[in-house]
Each structure stands twice: as structure tokens, then as C-alpha cells.
Design a protein around this motif. Sequence first.
Motif, PDB file in Angstrom:
ATOM      1  N   GLN A   1       0.758  -1.212   0.075  1.00  0.00           N
ATOM      2  CA  GLN A   1      -0.015   0.134   0.088  1.00  0.00           C
ATOM      3  C   GLN A   1       0.864   1.403   0.104  1.00  0.00           C
TER       4      GLN A   1
ATOM      5  N   ILE B   1       0.763   4.251  -2.858  1.00  0.00           N
ATOM      6  CA  ILE B   1       0.262   5.575  -2.434  1.00  0.00           C
ATOM      7  C   ILE B   1       1.256   6.334  -3.094  1.00  0.00           C
TER       8      ILE B   1
ATOM      9  N   GLU C   1      -1.381  12.191   5.772  1.00  0.00           N
ATOM     10  CA  GLU C   1      -2.793  11.567   6.238  1.00  0.00           C
ATOM     11  C   GLU C   1      -2.722  10.101   6.091  1.00  0.00           C
ATOM     12  N   LYS C   2      -2.526   9.569   4.794  1.00  0.00           N
ATOM     13  CA  LYS C   2      -2.233   8.164   4.620  1.00  0.00           C
ATOM     14  C   LYS C   2      -1.377   7.474   5.161  1.00  0.00           C
TER      15      LYS C   2
ATOM     16  N   GLU D   1      -2.860   6.667   8.695  1.00  0.00           N
ATOM     17  CA  GLU D   1      -3.935   5.625   8.369  1.00  0.00           C
ATOM     18  C   GLU D   1      -3.455   4.311   8.483  1.00  0.00           C
TER      19      GLU D   1
END
Length: 691
Positions: A597, A601, A613-614, A617
Motif C-alpha cells: 500500500q 500511494i 494522512e495516508k 492511517e
Amino acid sequence: MRPEILFPLFAPITSLKGVGPRVAPLLEKVAGPIVRDVLWLKPHSLIRRTPAVLSAARDGETMTFEVAIHGYQAPRTKAQPWRVQVTDPTGFMTLVFFGRYGDQLAQRHPVGARRIVSGKVEESSFGRQMVHPDYILPPEKAGEIPELEAVYPATEGLPARRVRGFVLEALERAPELPEWQDPAFLRQEQFPAWRAAMERLHNPQSEADLSLLSPHRRRLAFDELLAHQLAMAQRKAARRREPAARVAASETAEKIRADLPFRFTGAQERALAEIRADLSAGERMSRLVQGDVGSGKTVVAMCAMADVAASGGQSALMAPTEILARQHYETISGPLAAHGVGTVLLTGRDKGAARREKLAALASGEARVAVGTHALFQDEVAFQKLQLVVIDEQHRFGVAERQRLQAKGEATHLIAMSATPIPRTLELTVYGDLDVSRIDEKPPGRTPVATRAAPMTRAHEVEARLREAVQGGAQAFWICPLVSESEATDLAAAERRAAELTERIGPSVGLVHGRLPPAAKDAVMAEFAEGRLSVLVATTVVEVGVNVPNATIMVIEQAERFGLAQLHQLRGRVGRGRRESACVLLYDPPLSETAQQRLDILRRTDDGFVIAEKDLELRGGGDALGLRQSGFPDYAFADPIAHRDLIAAAGDDARLIVMRDPELAGERGKALQVLQELFDWKANLGLRDAG
């Protein structure tokens, strides 16, 4: 002065039963020097002791049995253990004891005696056994064996069970404290009282009680966050009460802007307007300018410095390394000089007459702007009228260092700059006492960096492509990972990679790593920046802000070992000129789902705020790894990720408290003073200042 109610918690650990000269240093290593530190220890797991019969014993489980002592088998050599056979109507098991236990064991637990034994069951080549049972007691003392037992950190010579005993004694000493939280908020969140939360922390009833998201853990986290936010809100309010020079927007700055070969982005305009509003208010400014790599923070600060110069004041811009200071000087000195604003560069390299000349220019006011490293806050550096301090990559400086520079003027305005975007939810934990401006737009004309991922098995292909690019005049970074657990191994791998690239590409390959002296590191970086090296192999994160416009290729080896924000920072070293740039992420397959991931991204976006922000998370609750170097406070209970909703709530509450009761004189205010003393987060504790 510390309230009397807290005296038992601030007593030394030697006041706890059983903490003598031998145990004290061990307990201090695990917890800290005072009783409160022992109370703050958190259990990391839970032992559930299942009562059972021997035929139901399960390998690897902690279980409790009622047995009869059947017989003893003495060791034949010193290295062998004592073995004690025990039975119940359903089967048998062996208890294993290493060391000189034999005589004691036989006396305390004679053959035929009934005992309750509890510990971890193992299936071995000798059959079913229990090595050093946690408990071996007569049946009438069975109540002393807890069915659920919290497990605490331990150290050699101080087992977890003893630590637990000290924690429970510290808990007995914890008083009922006045309630400092807002009653409506407590009801809304279903939080227990402080004392009840501590009880539940140390006497968990299930694995759910160990969770950071359990009501008692959230309560304790909110207490700590409120103490911290309140200290920062008080500090901010005190600073705002401090009168400072009023600085108006100037024609000089506008002329400098008109000369620039680009127009400000909307975000730059907004940041400059916020800075100017602060400068003209007559109160001391403390503002953070957060912006991505290359978003144009420095030119915004330059305009503020031009305003200060036009009003008769001086500014100082401090960077963490000489190479960054030189870059800033090259960026701002020309535009400022063109409009009569003299600028000097001051670093540790300046010696003799040249240094004396620069110091004289600052002392007389002839130089309106100083750019430099730590050299700026040395005692012999004096300013005629220092009104603005700009700190680049502010988290790289200690608070004391920043204060020493600010102290060279009176009520000096502060602009801190950071190129590491932080999500809004976490801003308060680091910058709660600063106002924040976000430059979240890229200047026009920036070419996006083409980002690709490839397995490490294709590294030779990448090397071959790199050779072609270098022959065509390109420059490249090649980053090798460096993690402390295997620093020597990682360093050797980086040295091998540099040797391999030298073999394939030629002598224009340089290597920088953390063990190089700063001067040697700066020298290699300067060679690369000046184009004398084609490829720079680096183990450390290449300086944030280092600007090499000709560098168009970034190769990151074992990219899965880096965090998302770190990968983004590294990628930001290229794509700073007009030429197309590329970033290659080499990874060791198979990738975990999170690593996959991360790389996806990075391929999809180059917006640092979105990436931050990602990243948050993906880290998930409880994983604050990697946040420490970002300047996050070292909290005891609060987790910046798992408790991020509480950070904003604590910030709002702190601002309201300071507005309504600035002296903390009311009933709740007095309770809040106890809270601040409990956590040692107080407005005047400058060295615990996170921002």
C-alpha cells in the motif's frame, strides 16, 4: 509548589517495600526514580491461568493443577536440573528446577503432600513438564494465585512478577485526586474517574483492557494530553501578552516579489498575509510555516525579512547544516541585495578577518540579514536590532538553541519552517504553542517525479540504466537503508553498493553515511551539489532541503524498510529542476500488505499532506514507530495515532480553560494545577517544549 496530596507519588522508589540498594537501580531502569514512574508502568500482556486436570494439559498454555508430590529425581551433574514427579487421578507431569533447589524442595514439598502448581506447560522429549512453576502452594493458599495476571516489563535480575508487586504497592499509595475533567465530557466519553482508571490499568479483566482504545486507557491518555495542551496554551497566551515591535508590510518586499521569475501560489500568499498580520499586531509572533519539499517557504520568509529590514530591524535565518545554510544564502542574498538589504553568511568555517568583518556588519546594523548554522547563537555574535528569527527544519534544533538565538533580540518574532508535513490531527502535539501556516500548493512548472517499483533482483538493470543516464550528464542519488539494529551490516552493504557502482560507472561515485565526521559529510555533499560527483550513495536520509537541480534520478534500495513520509522526503530530492525526473523503489519480495500500500500511494500522489494522512492511517492504532524523530513528545499514556481524536479535544478544552480562567484560580483550575504537577507539563518548563 507541588501539592501535598501528590507527595506519596513523588517519593523515591526506595520508599517501596523491598526496594533496597540492589533492587533500586534495576527498578529505576524499568520505570524511573520515583513512585509515580512505577505507577505509570503499563502491563503489556495478560496471563490467564486455566484450572484443569493433568490429562487436559495443553502445550504452551499457562495452567493451574492440584497435584500430589510423587517423587524426586536428583541431578547427576551440576548442569542437570532437579525433576519432581507430580500426579493427579488423571495423569502425571514433571516439575523442573535448575540450580541448588533439591534440599529446600524436598523439605518444603515432601513426597505425598498436595500442592497447587501453576505455570507454563511444555511437551518435551522427557514428556509433559513445567519448568520453574510460577506458583507451588498448599491448597489452603490457592487464593494467592490470580486467575488473571498482568505482565509488566522486566530486566535481568528483576522478573516481571516482582515488578508487578511494586506496581501494586504504588497503586495502593495513589490518592483520590480532585476531578480536573469537564463532567459533561466524562459522561459523553463514559470515562471512569482517574483513580478507577489506574485500578483498571493494573488489574485488567480481559485482553480488551490492555487496548489503547479501552475507556480507562483513553481517560489516562486524555489527562496527559490535556496537561500538555494546557501548558502550551498558557505559553502561547503569555507570549501574546508580550509586546513586540510592530512591523508593517513594505514596498521593499513587494519590489523583491515583482523581480521574482514566478508568481506566488495562493498558499504562499496566504502564509505571507498571516505572517504580516502577526508582525503588525504588536505582539510576539511564533508561527510555523509547514510546506512540502520545494513549496516555496524560504521566499515567503525572505519577504518577511525584507519587511523587518525596511522597518529598521534585523533578521537571522538558522539552518541545521552548513550546506543548507549556504543554499538559503544563495537563494535570498541576491534578491535582498538588489534592493539594498545587506546579507551575511555565518558558519563555523568563518575565521580571522573575514569573520570579524561579518560580526561588525551585524553589530553595526549594516547587515540586515544573517544566514547561518549554530554559529549564529555563539556569544560573540551581536545584533544591533534583532527582531525576527527564522529557524529552518526547526525539529533539528533543541529548544535551548532556539532560545539562545531569540535572546539576542528583545521579544523576537519567530518563524519556524518544516518540510515534513504533519497531519492536522497531530499538529497540536508538536506545535500546540505555535500558530500554523500550511503551504499546500506546489509552484507552477514543477515536473512530477515518475515513480516506479521493482524487485531487488532487477538492481543490475537499474545500475545499467543509471550508467547510461550519467554518461548523458545526469546526476543520481542511491539510498541504502540504515536501521540501528544492524548498523554495521547495513553500512557494509552500502559500501559494497558504492564499490559496485564505482566499478560500473567510474570514479564519480561518492558515499555519505552517519559515521562520517560532519565536515567530511558536508564535503562529499558539496562535491555532489557542485556536479563533481555523478552518483551519491547515502545511508542516512539525505539532508531535507538539499537542492541539486541537476539530480534527476533517485534509487531507494529496500524501499519497504522506509516509512511512507520518509520515502516521500527522499523522493523530494529530485524533480527540483525543469528536467524530467524518476524515482525507482527497489524492494525485497514478497511485500507485506502495508508495504504494498505504501509503494502504491507513493506512485499515485506527490502531495506531502495527503501522504502524511495516508501514512497515519497505515500506521494504525498503537504504532507510533517513526514518530519520535519527528519531534513528538515522549508520552506515558497518550499515543499520537490511536488517540488522535483526543488531541483535538484536549487542544480545544485547553484554549477554553486559558480564556475563561487564565490563572487557574477557580475550582476546576485548582484541580488542573494538580494535573499539571502530576505530569510535569507546566508552561514554564521550556525544555519540555515540543514546538
